[in-house]
Each structure stands twice: as C-alpha cells, then as structure tokens.
Design an enzyme around this catalytic site. Structure first.
Site, PDB file in Angstrom:
ATOM      1  N   LYS A 141      51.888  -3.652  33.032  1.00 29.83           N
ATOM      2  CA  LYS A 141      52.007  -2.124  33.054  1.00 29.83           C
ATOM      3  C   LYS A 141      52.251  -1.536  31.598  1.00 29.83           C
ATOM      4  O   LYS A 141      53.205  -1.598  31.055  1.00 29.83           O
ATOM      5  CB  LYS A 141      52.857  -1.709  33.982  1.00 29.83           C
ATOM      6  CG  LYS A 141      53.124  -0.024  33.789  1.00 29.83           C
ATOM      7  CD  LYS A 141      54.068   0.338  34.801  1.00 29.83           C
ATOM      8  CE  LYS A 141      54.580   1.840  34.902  1.00 29.83           C
ATOM      9  NZ  LYS A 141      55.608   2.169  35.693  1.00 29.83           N
ATOM     10  N   TYR A 162      48.839   1.900  39.960  1.00 30.97           N
ATOM     11  CA  TYR A 162      49.034   2.721  41.176  1.00 30.97           C
ATOM     12  C   TYR A 162      50.340   3.554  41.080  1.00 30.97           C
ATOM     13  O   TYR A 162      50.983   3.849  41.805  1.00 30.97           O
ATOM     14  CB  TYR A 162      49.045   2.202  42.456  1.00 30.97           C
ATOM     15  CG  TYR A 162      48.142   1.004  42.823  1.00 30.97           C
ATOM     16  CD1 TYR A 162      46.775   1.488  43.424  1.00 30.97           C
ATOM     17  CD2 TYR A 162      48.125  -0.044  42.656  1.00 30.97           C
ATOM     18  CE1 TYR A 162      45.663   0.742  43.492  1.00 30.97           C
ATOM     19  CE2 TYR A 162      46.931  -1.176  42.749  1.00 30.97           C
ATOM     20  CZ  TYR A 162      45.922  -0.531  43.276  1.00 30.97           C
ATOM     21  OH  TYR A 162      44.802  -1.480  43.322  1.00 30.97           O
ATOM     22  N   HIS A 163      50.952   3.669  39.799  1.00 26.33           N
ATOM     23  CA  HIS A 163      52.160   4.689  39.417  1.00 26.33           C
ATOM     24  C   HIS A 163      51.670   5.954  39.146  1.00 26.33           C
ATOM     25  O   HIS A 163      52.591   6.620  38.135  1.00 26.33           O
ATOM     26  CB  HIS A 163      52.909   3.968  38.503  1.00 26.33           C
ATOM     27  CG  HIS A 163      53.638   2.588  39.040  1.00 26.33           C
ATOM     28  ND1 HIS A 163      54.358   1.738  38.200  1.00 26.33           N
ATOM     29  CD2 HIS A 163      53.217   2.111  40.139  1.00 26.33           C
ATOM     30  CE1 HIS A 163      54.494   0.506  38.849  1.00 26.33           C
ATOM     31  NE2 HIS A 163      54.005   0.669  39.954  1.00 26.33           N
ATOM     32  N   TYR A 164      50.616   6.582  39.358  1.00 24.04           N
ATOM     33  CA  TYR A 164      50.068   7.866  38.898  1.00 24.04           C
ATOM     34  C   TYR A 164      51.105   8.860  39.250  1.00 24.04           C
ATOM     35  O   TYR A 164      51.797   8.856  40.132  1.00 24.04           O
ATOM     36  CB  TYR A 164      48.720   7.988  39.469  1.00 24.04           C
ATOM     37  CG  TYR A 164      48.580   8.094  41.037  1.00 24.04           C
ATOM     38  CD1 TYR A 164      48.947   8.726  41.794  1.00 24.04           C
ATOM     39  CD2 TYR A 164      47.789   6.827  41.474  1.00 24.04           C
ATOM     40  CE1 TYR A 164      48.657   8.648  43.148  1.00 24.04           C
ATOM     41  CE2 TYR A 164      47.787   6.431  42.865  1.00 24.04           C
ATOM     42  CZ  TYR A 164      48.210   7.508  43.682  1.00 24.04           C
ATOM     43  OH  TYR A 164      48.111   7.118  44.959  1.00 24.04           O
ATOM     44  N   HIS A 165      51.187   9.871  38.335  1.00 20.82           N
ATOM     45  CA  HIS A 165      52.342  11.062  38.380  1.00 20.82           C
ATOM     46  C   HIS A 165      51.741  12.268  37.598  1.00 20.82           C
ATOM     47  O   HIS A 165      50.722  12.058  37.017  1.00 20.82           O
ATOM     48  CB  HIS A 165      53.558  10.308  37.652  1.00 20.82           C
ATOM     49  CG  HIS A 165      53.091   9.709  36.485  1.00 20.82           C
ATOM     50  ND1 HIS A 165      52.844   8.567  36.315  1.00 20.82           N
ATOM     51  CD2 HIS A 165      53.494  10.447  35.191  1.00 20.82           C
ATOM     52  CE1 HIS A 165      52.610   8.308  34.964  1.00 20.82           C
ATOM     53  NE2 HIS A 165      52.940   9.219  34.391  1.00 20.82           N
TER      54      HIS A 165
END
Ligand SMILES: Cc1cc2nc3c(=O)[nH]c(=O)nc-3n(C[C@H](O)[C@H](O)[C@H](O)COP(=O)(O)OP(=O)(O)OC[C@H]3O[C@@H](n4cnc5c(N)ncnc54)[C@H](O)[C@@H]3O)c2cc1C
Ligand SMILES: *[C@@H]1O[C@H](CO)[C@@H](O)[C@H](O)[C@H]1NC(C)=O
Ligand SMILES: *[C@@H]1O[C@H](CO)[C@@H](O)[C@H](O)[C@H]1NC(C)=O
Ligand SMILES: *[C@@H]1O[C@H](CO)[C@@H](O)[C@H](O)[C@H]1NC(C)=O
Length: 560
Positions: free
Chosen positions: A398, A498-501
C-alpha cells in the site's frame, strides 16, 4: 514482451468445494432495535440522526445511545442474515458478489480506470474488508481504541506461510521484529484481526451490543436522499432532519427533537456518500450543484468533494509448491519509506461469481463508455463451473499518503448511484518513488532464504510481476515494455486497497470537532474527513473516531 503465463495456471491448483459452517449467531433477534425501514413511521423524532450504520457510524451510535435517543439509517441489510458470507474463506467471493442491489458490495469504477468497492451493509467496510486491525501513528485516544478491541479484535494464529513472510521481511531489511502489537512502529509486526480463531468475522455491527436498546432504532434498507435545513433570514443554515426511502420506494422523514437545541444530524456514510449527500442536500460547489438542478442551494461550499485520495495497491502472486493456510492480512512490514507491505495466502474464488462480477463491470462500462475488450476476452475464457482455492501467497504493498489528490462530482441526483470520482493516482512523483521502493522490497522478500520454500525453484520476484500483467486487473492503458521499468509498472497496474478518504476534510469542510463549517447541527464523522489514511490500515482508527466523538458529544451535551 515475454509474458510467461505458465505459473498463472499453477495459481489455480486445487479446485475445492467450499463448505459453509451453518451455525449462525442470532444477532438479528438479539438486537430488538434492528428493523426494516418499511416499518418506519412517516415522521419520527430523535436527538441524533446518524446517516450510515458503517464502521464509524455503528461505534458512534452505540455510544450516543447511552444518554440520548438515536436513529441510524443504513441503506444496506444486516450481516447477521448470512454469517457464512463473512467467514474468512469467503472474503473474495463476498467482495465480488455484486449480483443485485441487495449485495453488500457495490462496484464503482473511478475515472482513473480502477475497480473499487463500496460497502452497502450494516457494519460497512468491516463486513467486506481483509480484517487487519492496527492503530494509527498517534495514540492520543487510547481508551477509545480499547473499547473497540475488547469487542471484536483478536490476535491471529501465525502459521507456515505468514511465518515465512515475516522471515522474508526481516531479511529484506524491514527491521526490527516487533512481535504482536496494535502500535504503529517501524519494522515488521503481527497486528490484530477481526477474524476469530475459527475464521468467523466480527464487524462494527457488533459494537451495537454496547447500545442501549431502549433509546436506539436502526433502520435497514433506509436510503437517505436529503438532509433538511432551516434557513431563516440571514442566519446560518441549521440541519433539522432527513428524508429517507425504504425498500418499497416509500419516503419517510426523521427530524431532530424539536425542543432540544443540542440535537444533531451526523453523516457517517463513508468517503464517497458523505460528500455526495452533502451535495445532494444543497451543500457544495454552487455552480456544480446548479448544473445538476439541486434546489435549493443551501450553502456554496467549494471544498466539498475536493481532496479525494486513494492509496494504490500492488499485489504480487506467488504460486506455492506446497499447501498454504487460508490467511488474510496478519503481518505488516512498516519500512522507513511511505509504503506498507502485507500479505495473505490461500484465497478462494467462485468462478461463477467472477463471471457475474465482470458482467457487472461490462454493464457499468457500457454506461460510462470505457473500452472493455480485455474484459470480454476474459469472460470468454471463464468456462469452469468450479470454485478455486489458490495454492499461492500474495504479497501486496500500500503506498502510504498519498500526495496525489483528486475530486468527486455528481453524475446525477440519485443517491443510490455512484458519483464520478477521480483519484489521480501517481500524479505526484513522490507517490511513484514510494511505489518503486515498495515493489523492490516485495521482490527482496520473495527472493529471500526465509521465503524460499513457498515458491517454485527458478522463479524470482521480478519474474512474478508478469502474472499481474496478464490479468484484466484494471482499465488503465498499458505502456509497459519491461518489468525492469518499475515506474511504468506502477502506473499501469494500479489497483486499490480500498482505503479511499477525503471529500469532507478537516479544516476544509469540517472543523476540528467535525462540524460542517458554516452550518449548525451537522457533523461528518467517517473516513471522508481524513487528510491521509491513518495507520497501516484505517478501520481501527475509524471505529475509534466514532467512539471518541460519541463520548465528546455526550460530554458537550452534559455541559450545555
Ligand atoms: C476489500 C476491502 C479490504 C479492506 N481491508 C482492510 C483491512 O484489512 N484493515 C483495515 O483497517 N481496513 C480495511 N479496509 C478499509 C476499511 O474497511 C474502510 O476504510 C472503512 O470500513 C470505512 O469506514 P467508513 O465508516 O468511513 O465507511 P463505511 O464503513 O463504508 O460506512 C458507510 C455506511 O454508510 C452507508 N450509506 C452510504 N450511503 C448511504 C445513504 N444514502 N443512506 C443510508 N446509508 C448510506 C453504507 O451502506 C455504509 O454502511 C478494507 C476495505 C475493503 C473494501
Ligand atoms: C462455489 O461457491 C459458491 C459460493 O461460496 C457456492 O454457492 C457454490 O455452491 C460453490 N460451487 C461449487 C461447485 O463448489
Ligand atoms: C448521562 O447523563 C447523566 C445525567 O445527566 C449523567 O450523570 C451521566 O454522566 C451521563 N453519562 C454519559 C455517559 O454521558
Ligand atoms: C450474493 O449476494 C446476494 C444478495 O445480493 C445473496 O443472496 C447471495 O447469497 C450472495 N452469494 C454469495 C455466494 O454469497
């Protein structure tokens, strides 16, 4: 370009029947307050209305219900309806199950051409995710983390593959070894997991066990369409309620307790839906809202939807000559550059769900007019009627941060549809440098002595990069001519972790107390408020934030 495909077929080594454990916990009955939105009255009143019963929302709601009346509106169903779907062996299947509007996973494809997912279920992302639990860099609210950990976090059992992965990380220089810890520290460590010893997942929905059943109501299949505001004279707009739709298409209104000035609407709909719902409610860039006919415009708020960030993810699959355990993320390497290295083994995939997924991708692409030849080709090749368990490990990185930033815009005014999201992966050269460093570290892990028994002789880390190039993992143009060009490899093979912010960032859309700037009685509490994704993986901090803010709001309420 020399794609040596043969190891690809080794990935699909053991076709298995997947057995489901039929024992199911009876949480649906246990939570007397969990109801379908079709049973909601036309109008109801609560001290707090929380939009989204996800990762942050569940923790927040359980806490606020200790001393106030709370309504949670969740668009999805209950994870307790299908407990087997959340077991560790079904991780990939549940993620790609986009069969219909009731599926817990909602496909969205960013303008960057990367497949992504949004949760649509009580418990939110914790129902779909890889389960890794690790605190953020900053430990300022330890007690709130412990409240989460007591309920749903476990120490993983480290078996053969994960042990070899640890050895490889240490040999690759990601040192020291820190053992099992929730803390965010340099080196290699074992983190927590929300999967128990039997592979059953525990989710943020379980935090509702802390709730006061007499003061909370949770409606499922309750899709919020709009936040309502009073705008008397020149005074600041003030949120006073919401409109939501049930599964029969019937609209309901929920309003804040009239005589209580401390009541609030709180958006916890996640990094995509929170900025989207603000816009649909008339809070956002005014010119953009006008284009879509949003009426009335409550407040011109140019930063709503700005600052969207997504951490690129790059997996390397390593077919194994010997059996591997079924494991998702248990171990993380935190090197001294901005990339985190994690791994898992023995993933299972149903071919029919894979087909459904790519058919769903094609449907969406037809609507969005993306090129889709590679997908059609893959679909034709999927003629196995089996489930496969991969006898392989996967090591991912990541890219932390990231510095590259994008934006979110409405496509239409339907809250059930995805807005248009652009993340601009690798626009900032620093992100690209970190990707190259991370990939080099993965190559070193794979080529280490410690890892060697889990790869075929003669196979090396760099050669394995070719496997990904043979798969339709995204829709980005392929420019790569050699896997020695790691920068181009990073650009071409970007996936998401999938750690969008972002989208409702602190200091830009909300203040330090998560109150929407310029508006009364409205906060945003979820991953949309982050400037960067916290820790190696965010769920610990998102649940902690829900708990921490719930306590803070109750204290303010007391002192009012
Ligand atoms: C495949 C995958 C793997 C991951 N792996 C990990 C991991 O191993 N470790 C980790 O820490 N993190 C992981 N994550 C990330 C983590 O799960 C998410 O960052 C986190 O769950 C987001 O929390 P949130 O509260 O911001 O949003 P969510 O949990 O998504 O909650 C938002 C909720 O709002 C609801 N909602 C949205 N719109 C509406 C509406 N209009 N009306 C009513 N309800 C609405 C949604 O249905 C959802 O339940 C992973 C995520 C995924 C998808
Ligand atoms: C494949 O997996 C799916 C989902 O787990 C299951 O419903 C189906 O029965 C399985 N099929 C076979 C052939 O094992
Ligand atoms: C709840 O309210 C009571 C009475 O006002 C107060 O004494 C108590 O501290 C509050 N509890 C919490 C958890 O805020
Ligand atoms: C896929 O999701 C649907 C709901 O949309 C559900 O009925 C079905 O059981 C799921 N399939 C699997 C294999 O989990």
């Amino acid at each position: 370009m020399d794609l040596y495909i043969s190891p690809l077929f080794r990935l699909i080594l053991v076709a298995t029947f997947i057995f489901h454990d039929s024992c199911s916990s009876d949480k649906a009955g246990y939570y007397s307050f969990l109801k379908d939105a079709t049973s909601a009255p036309t109008l109801s009143h609560f001290d707090y209305i929380i939009i989204g019963g996800g990762t942050a929302g569940s923790a927040l709601a359980a806490t606020l219900s200790q001393n106030a009346t709370v309504l949670v509106l969740e668009r999805g169903g209950s994870p307790y309806d299908n407990p087997a779907a959340t077991d560790i062996g079904n991780f990939a299947n549940t993620l790609i199950n986009i069969t219909d509007l009731n599926s817990w996973s909602q496909l969205f494809i960013s303008e960057d051409g990367v497949f992504n997912t949004r949760a649509r279920v009580l418990g939110g992302g914790t129902v779909l995710n890889a389960g890794f639990y690790s605190r953020a860099e900053d430990e300022f609210v330890e007690a709130a983390y412990e409240w989460v950990e007591k309920k749903l976090v476990f120490e993983p059992q480290i078996k053969g593959w994960q042990t070899a992965f640890i050895d490889g990380l240490l040999e690759a220089g990601v040192t020291p070894y820190n053992g099992f810890t929730y803390e965010h520290i340099y080196g290699t460590k074992v983190g927590g997991t929300i999967f128990d010893r039997d592979g059953h997942r525990h989710t943020a929905a379980d935090l509702l066990e802390y709730a006061n059943p007499n003061t909370i109501v949770v409606y499922l299949h309750a899709s919020v369409h709009k936040i309502l505001f009073t705008t008397k004279g020149n005074s600041r707009p003030k949120a006073y309620g919401v409109i939501f739709q049930d599964a029969n298409g019937v609209f309901h209104t929920a309003e804040l307790t009239v005589q209580d000035a401390r009541s609030e609407v709180i958006l916890s709909a996640g990094a995509i839906a929170s900025p989207q719902l603000l816009m649909l409610s008339g809070v956002g860039p005014a010119a953009h809202l006008a284009v879509h006919g949003v009426n009335p415009i409550i407040l011109d708020h140019p930063m709503v939807g700005q600052g969207m960030g997504d951490n690129p993810m790059h997996p390397v699959f390593i077919p194994s000559p010997k059996p591997v355990e079924v494991s998702l993320v248990q171990v993380v390497g935190i090197p001294n550059f901005a990339s985190y290295i994690e791994g898992g083994s023995g993933l299972s995939l149903s071919i029919s769900l894979t087909r459904t997924f790519f058919n769903g991708v094609l449907d969406l692409l037809n609507k969005l007019k993306f090129p889709s030849q590679s997908i059609s080709k893959l679909l034709k090749s999927l003629d196995l009627g089996l489930n496969v368990t991969t006898q392989a490990g996967v090591i991912i990185q990541k890219v932390s941060g990231p510095l590259s930033r994008g934006h979110l815009e409405l496509r239409n005014t339907n809250p059930d549809d995805n807005p248009s999201v652009t993340f601009n992966y690798y626009q900032d050269p620093e992100d690209l440098n970190n990707c190259v460093k991370g990939l080099s570290a993965i190559i070193n892990v794979i080529d280490s002595k410690g890892y060697s028994s889990y790869k075929y002789p003669g196979v090396n880390g760099r050669g394995l990069l070719n496997l990904i190039l043979a798969l339709p993992i995204n829709l980005r143009p392929r420019h790569i001519t050699s896997t020695f060009d790691l920068k181009q490899y990073c650009m071409d093979t970007t996936m998401t972790i999938y750690h969008y912010h972002g989208g409702c960032q602190v200091g830009k859309v909300v203040d330090n107390d998560y109150k929407v700037l310029g508006i009364d009685a409205l906060r945003v509490i979820d991953a949309s408020t982050f400037l960067k994704s916290p820790g190696t993986n965010p769920q610990a901090t998102i649940m902690m934030l829900g708990r921490y803010m719930g306590q803070k709001i109750l204290r303010e309420r007391e002192a009012f």
